[in-house]
Design an enzyme around this catalytic site. Sequence first.
Site, PDB file in Angstrom:
ATOM      1  N   GLU A  85     100.900  19.712  64.175  1.00 14.93           N
ATOM      2  CA  GLU A  85     100.343  18.528  64.845  1.00 14.93           C
ATOM      3  C   GLU A  85     101.237  17.359  64.458  1.00 14.93           C
ATOM      4  O   GLU A  85     101.351  17.028  63.282  1.00 14.93           O
ATOM      5  CB  GLU A  85      98.894  18.314  64.404  1.00 14.93           C
ATOM      6  CG  GLU A  85      98.006  19.444  64.887  1.00 14.93           C
ATOM      7  CD  GLU A  85      96.562  19.344  64.439  1.00 14.93           C
ATOM      8  OE1 GLU A  85      96.249  18.514  63.580  1.00 14.93           O
ATOM      9  OE2 GLU A  85      95.751  20.112  64.968  1.00 14.93           O
ATOM     10  N   CYS A 110      98.402   8.862  64.824  1.00 14.27           N
ATOM     11  CA  CYS A 110      99.237   9.657  65.725  1.00 14.27           C
ATOM     12  C   CYS A 110      98.757   9.534  67.168  1.00 14.27           C
ATOM     13  O   CYS A 110      99.539   9.581  68.100  1.00 14.27           O
ATOM     14  CB  CYS A 110      99.212  11.116  65.285  1.00 14.27           C
ATOM     15  SG  CYS A 110      97.527  11.735  65.118  1.00 14.27           S
ATOM     16  N   LYS A 143      99.733  21.138  50.135  1.00 13.07           N
ATOM     17  CA  LYS A 143     100.720  20.172  49.635  1.00 13.07           C
ATOM     18  C   LYS A 143     100.397  18.847  50.325  1.00 13.07           C
ATOM     19  O   LYS A 143     100.829  18.591  51.445  1.00 13.07           O
ATOM     20  CB  LYS A 143     102.133  20.651  49.988  1.00 13.07           C
ATOM     21  CG  LYS A 143     103.229  20.207  49.045  1.00 13.07           C
ATOM     22  CD  LYS A 143     103.392  18.721  48.909  1.00 13.07           C
ATOM     23  CE  LYS A 143     104.134  18.081  50.067  1.00 13.07           C
ATOM     24  NZ  LYS A 143     104.028  16.592  50.046  1.00 13.07           N
ATOM     25  N   GLU A 160     108.375   6.491  67.855  1.00 15.77           N
ATOM     26  CA  GLU A 160     107.086   6.256  67.219  1.00 15.77           C
ATOM     27  C   GLU A 160     107.225   5.148  66.172  1.00 15.77           C
ATOM     28  O   GLU A 160     107.998   5.280  65.228  1.00 15.77           O
ATOM     29  CB  GLU A 160     106.593   7.547  66.563  1.00 15.77           C
ATOM     30  CG  GLU A 160     105.152   7.462  66.117  1.00 15.77           C
ATOM     31  CD  GLU A 160     104.665   8.747  65.443  1.00 15.77           C
ATOM     32  OE1 GLU A 160     105.440   9.355  64.681  1.00 15.77           O
ATOM     33  OE2 GLU A 160     103.492   9.114  65.658  1.00 15.77           O
TER      34      GLU A 160
HETATM   35  P1  NAD Z   1     105.957  13.387  57.228  1.00 19.17           P
HETATM   36  O1  NAD Z   1     106.412  14.379  58.220  1.00 19.17           O
HETATM   37  O2  NAD Z   1     106.960  12.489  56.610  1.00 19.17           O
HETATM   38  O3  NAD Z   1     105.217  14.103  56.018  1.00 19.17           O
HETATM   39  C1  NAD Z   1     104.097  14.932  56.218  1.00 19.17           C
HETATM   40  C2  NAD Z   1     104.034  15.955  55.116  1.00 19.17           C
HETATM   41  O4  NAD Z   1     105.173  16.816  55.224  1.00 19.17           O
HETATM   42  C3  NAD Z   1     104.085  15.368  53.707  1.00 19.17           C
HETATM   43  O5  NAD Z   1     103.196  16.096  52.891  1.00 19.17           O
HETATM   44  C4  NAD Z   1     105.526  15.602  53.300  1.00 19.17           C
HETATM   45  O6  NAD Z   1     105.734  15.689  51.918  1.00 19.17           O
HETATM   46  C5  NAD Z   1     105.806  16.921  53.980  1.00 19.17           C
HETATM   47  N1  NAD Z   1     107.233  17.199  54.232  1.00 19.17           N
HETATM   48  C6  NAD Z   1     108.193  16.310  54.564  1.00 19.17           C
HETATM   49  N2  NAD Z   1     109.371  16.960  54.742  1.00 19.17           N
HETATM   50  C7  NAD Z   1     109.132  18.278  54.525  1.00 19.17           C
HETATM   51  C8  NAD Z   1     109.946  19.445  54.558  1.00 19.17           C
HETATM   52  N3  NAD Z   1     111.236  19.399  54.878  1.00 19.17           N
HETATM   53  N4  NAD Z   1     109.360  20.633  54.285  1.00 19.17           N
HETATM   54  C9  NAD Z   1     108.052  20.696  53.994  1.00 19.17           C
HETATM   55  N5  NAD Z   1     107.243  19.626  53.922  1.00 19.17           N
HETATM   56  C10 NAD Z   1     107.771  18.427  54.208  1.00 19.17           C
HETATM   57  O7  NAD Z   1     104.821  12.553  57.952  1.00 19.17           O
HETATM   58  P2  NAD Z   1     104.026  11.301  57.384  1.00 19.17           P
HETATM   59  O8  NAD Z   1     104.941  10.124  57.371  1.00 19.17           O
HETATM   60  O9  NAD Z   1     103.295  11.685  56.138  1.00 19.17           O
HETATM   61  O10 NAD Z   1     102.908  11.115  58.495  1.00 19.17           O
HETATM   62  C11 NAD Z   1     103.078  10.360  59.644  1.00 19.17           C
HETATM   63  C12 NAD Z   1     103.422  11.258  60.816  1.00 19.17           C
HETATM   64  O11 NAD Z   1     102.392  12.212  60.992  1.00 19.17           O
HETATM   65  C13 NAD Z   1     103.520  10.512  62.127  1.00 19.17           C
HETATM   66  O12 NAD Z   1     104.592  11.023  62.867  1.00 19.17           O
HETATM   67  C14 NAD Z   1     102.206  10.867  62.816  1.00 19.17           C
HETATM   68  O13 NAD Z   1     102.241  10.755  64.212  1.00 19.17           O
HETATM   69  C15 NAD Z   1     102.006  12.263  62.364  1.00 19.17           C
HETATM   70  N6  NAD Z   1     100.602  12.632  62.470  1.00 19.17           N
HETATM   71  C16 NAD Z   1     100.227  13.522  63.449  1.00 19.17           C
HETATM   72  C17 NAD Z   1      98.884  13.876  63.595  1.00 19.17           C
HETATM   73  C18 NAD Z   1      98.438  14.839  64.652  1.00 19.17           C
HETATM   74  O14 NAD Z   1      97.311  15.313  64.570  1.00 19.17           O
HETATM   75  N7  NAD Z   1      99.248  15.158  65.633  1.00 19.17           N
HETATM   76  C19 NAD Z   1      97.923  13.334  62.733  1.00 19.17           C
HETATM   77  C20 NAD Z   1      98.353  12.431  61.772  1.00 19.17           C
HETATM   78  C21 NAD Z   1      99.688  12.099  61.633  1.00 19.17           C
END
Ligand code: NAD
Length: 482
Positions: A250, A284, A174, A385
Site C-alpha cells: 500500500e 496517503c 518493523k 507526492e
Molecule cells: P517509507 O517508505 O520511507 O518507510 C516505510 C517503512 O519502510 C519504514 O518502516 C521504513 O523503515 C521501511 N523501509 C524503508 N526502506 C526500506 C527498504 N529498502 N527495505 C525495507 N524496509 C524499508 O514511507 P514513510 O515515509 O514512512 O511513509 C510515508 C509514505 O507511506 C507515503 O508515500 C504515503 O503515501 C505512504 N502511505 C501509504 C498508505 C496506503 O495505505 N497506501 C498509508 C500510509 C502511508
Amino acid sequence: MRQVQHVIGGRVVSSASGATFTSVSPIDNQPIAEVAEGGAAEIDLAVAAARDAFPAWSRLDPTERKRALHRVADGVDARRDELAEWETRDMGKPLALSRDKDMPRVAQNLRFFADWAEQVATSAYAKPWDGVLTYELREPLGVVGAISPWNFPLMLLSWKVAPALAFGCTVVAKPAEQTPVTASIFAEICQQAGLPDGVFNVVHGFGPGAAGEALTTHEDVEAITFTGESATGQAIMAAAAPTMKKLSFEMGGRSANIVCADADLDAALAGSLRGSFVNQGEVCLAGSRLLVQRPVYEEFVSRFVEGAQGWTVGDPFDPQTRIGPLISEEHLDKVLSYVELAQEEGAKLLTGGHRLTDGALAHGNYLPPTVFADADNSMRSCREEIFGPVQMVMPFDEVDEAIAIANDSDYGLAGLVWTQDLATAHRVAAEVRTGTMWVNCFFVRDLRAPFGGYKDSGLGREGGDHSYRFFTEAKSVVMQLA
Ligand code: NAD
C-alpha cells in the site's frame, strides 16, 4: 526518555551490538525515546522465534485465536489514553485524532479480523457424475514481515498484524523508525493478553541496508506486507525477488478531489478541507489535487482558503489544534521545497507556505495549511507526492476533463467526487483509475471492502476477504470417490 526495545520470542531485548537511536518529538524536536536499533542479527532471531511459534499458532482453533485477539483489543482499549498520548508525542498528530480515531481503529482492526477468521469457509467443486470431489484448503502462509510507515503508526501496523495473526500466521513487525513507541507498547499488550511467545515480534530499526531490508531478504519469511512510499515498494520488490515472497503493498498517492458545479458546496467544502489537511496532510489518501468546475471555481476557492485559514495550527495536545507539526525537520524541508517549486512553476500561493516560528512553535516543524490556485497538472508540484498540508487547486470545464486530469498521474490510490448528479457520480467512480473512490464523502471505510491502489500506489488489496487470501495459501484437494 523512554527506553524502547525489541520484542523477540516473548522477551524484551536490546540489540546484540548495543546499538540504539534516538526518537525525537516533532512538537519540539527534543528526544523522547532511546530505541534499540536492530539489524540482520535481530531479524534472524525474530524470524526464528516466529517460525518456532508458527506450528502451534497456525493449528490453533480459529475461535481460540479470535479470543486471544479480542483480549489484545481489550488491552488496547484499556490503554487507549496512554497509547494515544505516545502516538501524538512521537508523530505530532492532534491528540483527538490519536485517541478518538486511530486507537479505536486499532482495536476495531483486531476484532474485525479475529471475527472474520472464525467465519470463513472454503469452496468445494463437486463433479458427482465423475465421482470426483475437489475442495479448497486455506493454510496460513507462515512467517510474515510487516513493514509500516509513520503517518498512522499503530493503526497501519494493526491493519497488517491483525489479519496475519487472525488467519494463523506469525509476524515480525518493523515499525517506522520515526514512530517506534506505540508498537512496543502494543507488543507488551499482546504479551499481557497471553499471545504465545514468538507469535508477534517487533524489531526496531531503519529500512535500507538495515532491519527492514533484512526482513525482505530473509528466506524464512513467506510474505511481506508493506505500507510506505512507492520507491520503497520498488526496492522491497527487488530485494524480495530471490526468495519469491508474496507481496502486498500500500503506497503513495496524489489523488484528485473533483468538485462539480452541481455539488452541495457546503459538504464539498468541509470534505475537501478534511481531505487536504487532516493529519497535517500526511495522508496517503489525501485529495491533494483539488479540481473545481469553472462556474463555482472563484467562489469555492475563496471559501476553501478561508476555511483553511480556520484550521488552527499548534501543539497537538491542545484541544483547539487541528494541525500539528510535520513528522521531522527533514520532511518539513521537503514539503517547503515543493512550496517553492510550485511558485517557480507558476501556481499562485493564496495562503500559508511559510514555517511557523511564533513562540513555542519555533521549536517544532509547523506549517499552516497552504493553498495554491491556478495550478496545472503538468507541474511537478501536482504530480509528485508532497505529503503535507499543501493543496494545489485547478479549474476544469467538463467532467471528462476532470477525469482525464485525475487519471494523468503515476498514482491511483484514492479519489473524491462531489456532485448531486447520480450519473456523474457513477461515471467518475467508474472511469477514474484508482483503488478507492469516495462520492460525497471522505475517509469513510468499510473494512470488508478491498483497500489498495492502482498503478504506483499499490500491489494487491487488503481488507476482509482480500486479507484472508493474502495471508493464506490455497490448496486444492482432489478426491476420486468412485
Ligand atoms: P517509507 O517508505 O520511507 O518507510 C516505510 C517503512 O519502510 C519504514 O518502516 C521504513 O523503515 C521501511 N523501509 C524503508 N526502506 C526500506 C527498504 N529498502 N527495505 C525495507 N524496509 C524499508 O514511507 P514513510 O515515509 O514512512 O511513509 C510515508 C509514505 O507511506 C507515503 O508515500 C504515503 O503515501 C505512504 N502511505 C501509504 C498508505 C496506503 O495505505 N497506501 C498509508 C500510509 C502511508
